[in-house]
Design an enzyme around this catalytic site. Structure first.
Site, PDB file in Angstrom:
ATOM      1  N   HIS A 173      58.635  20.619  38.495  1.00 39.06           N
ATOM      2  CA  HIS A 173      59.368  20.615  37.221  1.00 39.06           C
ATOM      3  C   HIS A 173      60.685  19.877  37.406  1.00 39.06           C
ATOM      4  O   HIS A 173      61.206  19.776  38.518  1.00 39.06           O
ATOM      5  CB  HIS A 173      59.623  22.041  36.722  1.00 39.06           C
ATOM      6  CG  HIS A 173      60.302  22.912  37.720  1.00 39.06           C
ATOM      7  ND1 HIS A 173      59.625  23.529  38.748  1.00 39.06           N
ATOM      8  CD2 HIS A 173      61.603  23.257  37.875  1.00 39.06           C
ATOM      9  CE1 HIS A 173      60.478  24.223  39.474  1.00 39.06           C
ATOM     10  NE2 HIS A 173      61.689  24.069  38.979  1.00 39.06           N
ATOM     11  N   HIS A 221      64.620  19.658  35.937  1.00 36.95           N
ATOM     12  CA  HIS A 221      65.683  20.333  35.190  1.00 36.95           C
ATOM     13  C   HIS A 221      66.494  19.292  34.432  1.00 36.95           C
ATOM     14  O   HIS A 221      66.896  18.270  35.016  1.00 36.95           O
ATOM     15  CB  HIS A 221      66.664  21.028  36.136  1.00 36.95           C
ATOM     16  CG  HIS A 221      66.079  22.111  36.971  1.00 36.95           C
ATOM     17  ND1 HIS A 221      66.222  23.445  36.663  1.00 36.95           N
ATOM     18  CD2 HIS A 221      65.361  22.074  38.119  1.00 36.95           C
ATOM     19  CE1 HIS A 221      65.627  24.181  37.594  1.00 36.95           C
ATOM     20  NE2 HIS A 221      65.095  23.366  38.491  1.00 36.95           N
TER      21      HIS A 221
HETATM   22  P1  5GP Z   1      63.564  25.782  40.786  1.00 37.03           P
HETATM   23  O1  5GP Z   1      64.488  26.731  41.480  1.00 37.03           O
HETATM   24  O2  5GP Z   1      62.159  26.054  41.237  1.00 37.03           O
HETATM   25  O3  5GP Z   1      63.951  24.357  40.851  1.00 37.03           O
HETATM   26  O4  5GP Z   1      63.666  26.137  39.259  1.00 37.03           O
HETATM   27  C1  5GP Z   1      62.980  27.166  38.632  1.00 37.03           C
HETATM   28  C2  5GP Z   1      63.681  27.417  37.340  1.00 37.03           C
HETATM   29  O5  5GP Z   1      62.847  28.225  36.552  1.00 37.03           O
HETATM   30  C3  5GP Z   1      65.017  28.139  37.492  1.00 37.03           C
HETATM   31  O6  5GP Z   1      66.030  27.351  36.884  1.00 37.03           O
HETATM   32  C4  5GP Z   1      64.806  29.461  36.770  1.00 37.03           C
HETATM   33  O7  5GP Z   1      65.944  29.834  36.042  1.00 37.03           O
HETATM   34  C5  5GP Z   1      63.637  29.166  35.860  1.00 37.03           C
HETATM   35  N1  5GP Z   1      62.757  30.262  35.594  1.00 37.03           N
HETATM   36  C6  5GP Z   1      62.350  31.238  36.465  1.00 37.03           C
HETATM   37  N2  5GP Z   1      61.463  32.063  35.861  1.00 37.03           N
HETATM   38  C7  5GP Z   1      61.310  31.592  34.596  1.00 37.03           C
HETATM   39  C8  5GP Z   1      60.513  32.033  33.486  1.00 37.03           C
HETATM   40  O8  5GP Z   1      59.781  33.008  33.549  1.00 37.03           O
HETATM   41  N3  5GP Z   1      60.612  31.302  32.357  1.00 37.03           N
HETATM   42  C9  5GP Z   1      61.419  30.203  32.247  1.00 37.03           C
HETATM   43  N4  5GP Z   1      61.422  29.564  31.085  1.00 37.03           N
HETATM   44  N5  5GP Z   1      62.187  29.775  33.279  1.00 37.03           N
HETATM   45  C10 5GP Z   1      62.133  30.464  34.430  1.00 37.03           C
END
Ligand code: 5GP
Length: 138
Positions: A102, A104
């Protein structure tokens, strides 16, 4: 490291868990981050299964990157942000917490410090409004 199909974004993509959806097509889902680092923090999630950038198919990336740009512009328009951070983490030591690729899109506002990564649950009504405004700007 292999892809785990039970990760939370895979469940959202399958419709097994809810999200504040901004946009969806055959190749990607765009939704609000529920633990936003700033107002309007949006996630672009390719539907193709990969843990992160390192195991992604370049053909899938070729489709999703233009969408990241399109969504970034819509987030900027909808939030009137002064700048945008586009981020993508690969594996836990780099900050990745959900192991489905994903991107951001995090608005930056002059004089406002960005929040910490993946903390502080946002208000659902506010997220629903933001999703609507960003969708309208796409
Ligand atoms: P990563 O740390 O993997 O780059 O980002 C994961 C993102 O997913 C984080 O910014 C976190 O806030 C978000 N996130 C975690 N769980 C959920 C969820 O259940 N729904 C949504 N919409 N975002 C989530």
């Amino acid at each position: 490291m292999t892809y785990d199909p039970t990760n939370i974004f895979a469940k959202i993509l399958k419709g097994e868990l809810p999200c504040h959806k901004v946009f969806e097509n055959d190749t990607a889902l765009v939704m609000m981050d529920i633990f936003p680092q700033s107002r309007g923090h949006t996630l672009v999630i390719p539907k193709a299964a990969s843990r992160n950038l390192l195991d992604a198919d370049p053909a899938d990336l070729a489709v999703v990157i233009p969408l990241v740009q399109r969504v970034a512009k819509a987030v900027q328009t909808a939030t009137k942000a002064d700048g945008l951070r586009v981020a993508q983490f690969n594996e836990a030591p780099a900050g990745q917490t959900v192991f489905h690729l994903h991107f951001h899109i995090i608005p930056a506002y002059e004089g406002v410090a960005m929040g910490a990564h993946a903390t502080g649950r946002a208000d659902d009504e506010e997220l629903a409004q933001l999703a609507k405004h960003i969708a309208a700007a796409l």
